[in-house]
Each structure stands twice: as structure tokens, then as C-alpha cells.
Design a protein around this motif. Structure first.
Motif, PDB file in Angstrom:
ATOM      1  N   LEU A 134       0.715  -1.127   0.013  1.00  0.00           N
ATOM      2  CA  LEU A 134      -0.050  -0.122   0.095  1.00  0.00           C
ATOM      3  C   LEU A 134       0.663   1.372  -0.015  1.00  0.00           C
ATOM      4  N   THR A 135       1.866   1.231   0.747  1.00  0.00           N
ATOM      5  CA  THR A 135       2.771   2.507   0.919  1.00  0.00           C
ATOM      6  C   THR A 135       3.720   2.433  -0.573  1.00  0.00           C
ATOM      7  N   TYR A 136       3.938   1.606  -1.130  1.00  0.00           N
ATOM      8  CA  TYR A 136       4.620   1.576  -2.571  1.00  0.00           C
ATOM      9  C   TYR A 136       3.797   2.255  -3.615  1.00  0.00           C
ATOM     10  N   CYS A 137       2.209   1.840  -3.327  1.00  0.00           N
ATOM     11  CA  CYS A 137       1.224   2.606  -4.362  1.00  0.00           C
ATOM     12  C   CYS A 137       0.924   3.860  -3.904  1.00  0.00           C
ATOM     13  N   LEU A 138       0.834   4.136  -2.837  1.00  0.00           N
ATOM     14  CA  LEU A 138       0.478   5.576  -2.337  1.00  0.00           C
ATOM     15  C   LEU A 138       1.558   6.554  -2.648  1.00  0.00           C
TER      16      LEU A 138
END
Lengths: 209, 209
Positions: A134-138
Motif C-alpha cells: 500500500l505504501t508503494y502504491c500511495l
């Protein structure tokens, strides 16, 4: 194709039984019966119910990992489309299962965490993997200007995991996906779409006047 | 003061044991031992483990109801102060219990909902009561101008319940209250504080320029 071994049957059928009845609620007998294997097979293949629990968490996570690759890590799609696809994938699973079983990770967190330290640690590392995706995508969304500069990807990732877990839990109770819909609406409509965060250089007097 | 009856001991001590071990994880034997009553007492007082489960949910909800009265329904405080106090009360309980047990309602939702329809219905009505209290407080906040006119109290109430449940679940897994902190930050900092919603008459070109 080779016939599944007793061990594989216990894992795949046992996963379904535990997902339905809970880890405490599903007895070794229930698991053996669902797998259609002799009683002794369980102890032949698993040291303990805890060891079996750790293996079904890994099995379930293998399919989660596929979802992460197809959605959050899928660089061929715009970041916010990927995030939406990830949440839709979870939402879709609930609908397919008649809003009954919730998320295996959430169920284990609710019941099994306090009496098995190895299970707690496994869940912590699984949620850590999801948070990383999720952090990667955000972060990609921020870099692409799809999210405001003031958004902290790490914090929002943590928030999405717990918000989604809670919504899936309430979905089980209410037998309705309204909680997941509300979560999506508020996530995309309020948390991630603040125009003031998209315009960090707007002179303060214009937004606070 | 009258000495507690065996029935009362089973309920109060049984609630603690189920909160720690889970409803499936805590055997009748565990409950009886914790209560220090003879084995036969359980079946004398409770028709089934399910009947006992319903009673401990009610017992736990009695203390939740007190919290709701002191916070969300407490008209002597400004609405947003009450909302903060309600969330702090949940956060405080997690800290007192060493982030171990989570919320009994959430734990039951995770494990017991799929094999007991009466327990599912009881949880649905309990969450309904909490939602009513949150909606009451959020409506008061809107009326007092503390929240933007575009906020839907019902939707946000549902979102707060599931967000808080999810955060308490993750708190158990991580043995850290970071998930509850993140939820609070995002709830108060992003969901409930949109400056554009607080200033509905600001000319659109100033916020979208």
C-alpha cells in the motif's frame, strides 16, 4: 497431474473449514472430515494445530500476494486505479462468499493472537507485507500528483489496512457490504481527495478566509 | 453487600476468560475454573455455551452503555469534545490491558458470528446502539457548526465503528497502539476537518484554482 497428497488435502480443505468456523471453532476432527483423510494423517503431517494454523495463513497469503501483484504493485496502471482495484478485490471476495467469512487474517487476529505468539508474529509480518504494498502504491500516487503532498503514505497505508479489516468484520455481523462501501466512500471521497492538500502552495488566506 | 452468586461469578470471571482466550478458545472448564465454582454450576445456570455468550455480551455492553452516556450522549460537552472522549475511552482501555485483548464485540464478530445466528443478531443490535450514539453526537456537531454541512452523520458513524474495530484488531496483532493513533489522526485531521466543507460559501475558483 499428481493427485493431491493427504497433507495438501488437509491444508486446502482445512483452510476452508477454519475460514468458516474459526480457528478455535474448527476441531481437528472437522478438518480431517472435510479433507476426507484418516484421523492419524493430521498428526503425521502437523506437529500441532498451531503449526497447521501457521501453514494455512501462508497458503491464504499466497493468494493475497497475487492480488497485491495484480493491483498495488502493477506499474502498468495509474496508482489510484490500482488502489481502487485492490479494495474492489477485497470487496468482491466478500460478495462472492455471501458476506459470511470475512478475512482469514482478521479472524485469526481476533481470536488466535492472544494464545499463540508464533501466530501473532506471522500475522504481524503478513500485515507488514500488505502495508509495504500500500505504501508503494500511495507513494507512486503522490509522485504522480494524484495525491496531496501532505499525505503520509505510511500512515494512510496503516489506516487502510485497519479500516478495511474493520469494515470486513462489520460486514460479517451485518451480512451486508454497507460497511465496506462506507469505507470506500470516505477513503476516496474525503481522506484521499482533499483539494487543500493538493494545493500546498495556495496562499493561506485563500483557504482560511 | 450480598456475596456474588455462582451465576454472577461465572459471568464476571467467564467474561474475562473469553476476552483473553476467545469464545471458541475458552472451554467451559476454563470458565468454571476461573470462577472457582463446581463443574455442574455452568449447566445449572446456562442452557448452552451460546446462551452464556449472549449474556457476557450484554454484561460487556452495560459498561459500553455507561461510556456512551458519559461521552457521546453527554450534552454538557461540545459535540466534538464528546467524540474525542469516546475514542479516547476505547484507546485508554487498550492501553490498560496491554494492547492484548482488543474489543470483546470485535473478537466475537471475528469468530462466533458464523456459527451462531443469535450471537450475530445480538452483535448487530449492539453495534446499532453504538451507531445511534455516534449519529446523535455527529448530528449535534453539524448543528453546532463544528462539522461541514456535507458530512453525513449516519455514514460517518458507520465508518467510525468499523475504523475503530479494525484499529483495535491491528493493535492486538502489533501489540502497539499505533493503528488507533493513525485512525484518530486521519479521522480528526482529514475526514472531519475538510476546510472546503466548513466553508461552503467560499467561491469555487479559490479552492480549485
Amino acid at each position: 497431474m499428481a493427485k493431491p497428497s493427504n497433507r495438501e488435502k488437509i491444508l486446502t480443505e482445512g483452510l476452508k473449514v477454519v475460514h468458516q468456523l474459526g480457528f478455535g471453532g474448527a476441531s481437528v476432527r472437522d478438518i480431517i472430515q472435510a479433507a476426507g483423510v484418516p484421523q492419524g494423517s493430521f498428526t503425521n503431517h502437523f506437529e500441532s494445530k498451531e503449526a497447521f494454523g501457521l501453514e494455512i495463513l501462508d497458503l491464504y497469503f499466497a493468494s493475497t500476494r497475487e492480488t497485491l501483484e495484480q493491483t498495488l504493485y502493477n506499474d502498468s496502471l495509474p496508482p489510484m486505479v490500482r488502489l481502487r482495484a485492490y479494495i474492489d478485490a477485497n470487496h468482491g471476495r466478500l460478495n462472492r462468499e455471501g458476506m459470511e467469512n470475512g478475512c482469514l487474517f482478521g479472524n485469526f487476529s481476533g481470536e488466535a493472537v492472544d494464545h499463540s505468539e508464533p501466530i501473532r508474529q506471522r500475522l504481524q509480518s503478513i500485515f507488514g507485507e500488505i502495508r509495504k504494498a500500500l505504501t508503494y502504491c500511495l507513494t507512486a500516487a503522490k509522485d504522480a500528483g494524484e495525491l496531496g503532498a501532505a499525505i503520509n503514505p505510511d500512515s494512510v497505508a496503516e489506516f487502510i489496512i485497519s479500516g478495511l479489516q474493520g469494515a470486513m468484520l462489520l460486514t460479517k455481523v451485518q451480512r451486508s457490504d454497507v460497511p465496506v462501501e462506507r469505507f470506500e466512500q470516505i477513503l476516496f471521497g474525503l481522506v484521499l481527495s482533499r483539494p487543500d492538500l493538493l494545493q500546498p502552495h495556495l496562499p493561506p488566506q485563500l483557504t482560511t478566509a
